[in-house]
Design a protein around this motif. Structure first.
Motif, PDB file in Angstrom:
ATOM      1  N   GLY A   5       0.817  -1.215   0.000  1.00  0.00           N
ATOM      2  CA  GLY A   5       0.000   0.000   0.000  1.00  0.00           C
ATOM      3  C   GLY A   5       0.846   1.259   0.000  1.00  0.00           C
ATOM      4  O   GLY A   5       0.558   2.218  -0.731  1.00  0.00           O
ATOM      5  N   ARG A   6       1.898   1.257   0.806  1.00  0.00           N
ATOM      6  CA  ARG A   6       2.778   2.439   0.863  1.00  0.00           C
ATOM      7  C   ARG A   6       3.524   2.629  -0.459  1.00  0.00           C
ATOM      8  O   ARG A   6       3.658   3.751  -0.953  1.00  0.00           O
ATOM      9  N   LEU A   7       4.003   1.529  -1.045  1.00  0.00           N
ATOM     10  CA  LEU A   7       4.717   1.622  -2.324  1.00  0.00           C
ATOM     11  C   LEU A   7       3.784   2.070  -3.441  1.00  0.00           C
ATOM     12  O   LEU A   7       4.164   2.882  -4.302  1.00  0.00           O
ATOM     13  N   ALA A   8       2.563   1.553  -3.420  1.00  0.00           N
ATOM     14  CA  ALA A   8       1.588   1.951  -4.441  1.00  0.00           C
ATOM     15  C   ALA A   8       1.264   3.430  -4.327  1.00  0.00           C
ATOM     16  O   ALA A   8       1.160   4.139  -5.340  1.00  0.00           O
ATOM     17  N   GLN A   9       1.132   3.907  -3.105  1.00  0.00           N
ATOM     18  CA  GLN A   9       0.870   5.330  -2.901  1.00  0.00           C
ATOM     19  C   GLN A   9       2.035   6.168  -3.416  1.00  0.00           C
ATOM     20  O   GLN A   9       1.838   7.203  -4.053  1.00  0.00           O
ATOM     21  N   GLY A  10       3.260   5.704  -3.155  1.00  0.00           N
ATOM     22  CA  GLY A  10       4.437   6.414  -3.643  1.00  0.00           C
ATOM     23  C   GLY A  10       4.529   6.422  -5.159  1.00  0.00           C
ATOM     24  O   GLY A  10       5.046   7.373  -5.754  1.00  0.00           O
ATOM     25  N   ALA A  11       4.014   5.359  -5.779  1.00  0.00           N
ATOM     26  CA  ALA A  11       4.045   5.265  -7.237  1.00  0.00           C
ATOM     27  C   ALA A  11       2.848   5.950  -7.886  1.00  0.00           C
ATOM     28  O   ALA A  11       2.783   6.061  -9.112  1.00  0.00           O
ATOM     29  N   GLY A  12       1.889   6.365  -7.077  1.00  0.00           N
ATOM     30  CA  GLY A  12       0.716   7.051  -7.608  1.00  0.00           C
ATOM     31  C   GLY A  12      -0.290   6.143  -8.279  1.00  0.00           C
ATOM     32  O   GLY A  12      -0.963   6.543  -9.229  1.00  0.00           O
ATOM     33  N   ILE A  13      -0.419   4.911  -7.772  1.00  0.00           N
ATOM     34  CA  ILE A  13      -1.386   3.968  -8.343  1.00  0.00           C
ATOM     35  C   ILE A  13      -2.304   3.456  -7.242  1.00  0.00           C
ATOM     36  O   ILE A  13      -1.965   3.515  -6.057  1.00  0.00           O
ATOM     37  N   PRO A  14      -3.496   2.940  -7.606  1.00  0.00           N
ATOM     38  CA  PRO A  14      -4.384   2.351  -6.601  1.00  0.00           C
ATOM     39  C   PRO A  14      -3.746   1.112  -5.970  1.00  0.00           C
ATOM     40  O   PRO A  14      -2.858   0.494  -6.551  1.00  0.00           O
ATOM     41  N   MET A  15      -4.221   0.758  -4.815  1.00  0.00           N
ATOM     42  CA  MET A  15      -3.725  -0.411  -4.102  1.00  0.00           C
ATOM     43  C   MET A  15      -3.999  -1.683  -4.897  1.00  0.00           C
ATOM     44  O   MET A  15      -5.140  -1.999  -5.220  1.00  0.00           O
ATOM     45  N   PRO A  16      -2.938  -2.433  -5.268  1.00  0.00           N
ATOM     46  CA  PRO A  16      -3.164  -3.700  -5.969  1.00  0.00           C
ATOM     47  C   PRO A  16      -3.644  -4.778  -5.001  1.00  0.00           C
ATOM     48  O   PRO A  16      -3.523  -4.634  -3.784  1.00  0.00           O
ATOM     49  N   GLU A  17      -4.190  -5.847  -5.540  1.00  0.00           N
ATOM     50  CA  GLU A  17      -4.422  -7.030  -4.724  1.00  0.00           C
ATOM     51  C   GLU A  17      -3.061  -7.610  -4.352  1.00  0.00           C
ATOM     52  O   GLU A  17      -2.113  -7.527  -5.125  1.00  0.00           O
TER      53      GLU A  17
END
Length: 291
Positions: A89-101
């Motif tokens: 979740g933190r990495l996805a937020q940093g990358a600017g994408i929705p939370m993956p499964e």
């Protein structure tokens, strides 16, 4: 929506390019005179070329889960699963994408990302990878997979696969008609003969091999970009370098073919031209050169 427009635009561009080239070379007049409808062939090639690639993309996530036995983490059952969810979740937020499964599957060290869109993606890691690496190294691998999603690599590779597939279908049938016309110069029988069918099959195989080399080259380039993306998400390249070094010392688990290009490879395939991943040494060198 932007990705769908890109897919449709690429599809149309390929058909237009093939049509223009055929017109400039005079192939359209020759092929039409010999009973081949060039417009129909272009449409057929585009549908066959992009259709299979696009369908494969749409079903990539459920097929990946089924083929690896990956179990999605809905509600964390322990602190390890909670750490995975929090980290992705933190990495996805940093990358600017929705939370993956996020999913875990049983197997030797490996991980992969897949999904048709950034809004419908999956990051999966094996139990072997979680047991073989430190927490920081696992985080770097997760960052690499998140970078794949952020870069739109699944869609990009689908477009490339669709383009080369279209060329394979189109060129194989054009060559088949040319060979068949040459073999049947004095034969007034209408319709394609055995020369067309044999030549088409042979060309499908030969051009398909060349297409695989092209797709593999693009796949290797996206691995370098995902490594660089992981370094940015982690703040520096050291964790990703350490993770790659650790992977270089273990036997990466073999993934099913449908997700192999999205996973980790500790060594290139037996023929470098067909390898979906660059050698570990080259990936480490590329990361170190960024420092």
């Amino acid at each position: 929506m932007k990705r769908i427009l890109l897919f449709l635009g690429t599809n149309l561009a390929v058909v237009l390019v093939l049509g223009i080239v055929a017109h400039l070379l005079g192939l359209n007049r020759f092929l039409t005179a010999n009973g081949l409808n060039l417009g129909a062939l272009l449409g057929f090639a585009a549908i066959m070329g992009f259709g299979g690639a696009f369908i494969s993309l749409l079903i990539s996530k459920p097929v990946a889960k089924w083929s690896t036995g990956a179990q999605t983490i809905g509600q964390a059952r322990n602190q390890h699963e909670q750490w995975l969810l929090d980290t992705v979740g933190r990495l996805a937020q940093g990358a600017g994408i929705p939370m993956p499964e996020v999913a875990i599957y049983e197997g030797e060290p490996n991980a992969f990302a897949t999904g048709a869109t950034k809004n419908n993606s999956l990051v999966a890691v094996s139990t072997g990878l979680l047991n073989a690496m430190s927490q920081e190294e696992v985080e770097a691998v997760l960052a690499h997979e998140v970078a794949h999603i952020a870069n739109g690599d699944m869609v990009t590779l689908t477009l490339i696969q669709g383009v080369v597939n279209t060329f394979v279908v189109f060129l194989s049938r054009v060559v088949g008609y040319l060979v068949d016309s040459f073999l049947r110069r004095n034969d007034e029988q209408s319709g394609p003969g055995i020369g067309y069918f044999v030549t088409t099959i042979v060309c499908d195989i030969l051009f398909g091999v060349l297409a695989s080399i092209i797709v593999a080259w693009f796949s290797r380039q996206r691995e370098f970009r995902a490594d660089a993306g992981a370094a940015r998400l982690m703040g520096n390249a050291t964790p990703m370098v350490n993770a790659l070094r650790r992977l270089g010392g273990v036997e990466a688990g073999e993934l099913p073919k449908n997700v192999a290009t999205a996973g980790i490879s500790s060594r290139p395939a037996w023929m470098a031209l067909f390898a979906s991943h660059p050698p570990i040494e080259e990936r480490i060198a590329a990361l170190q050169s960024r420092r």
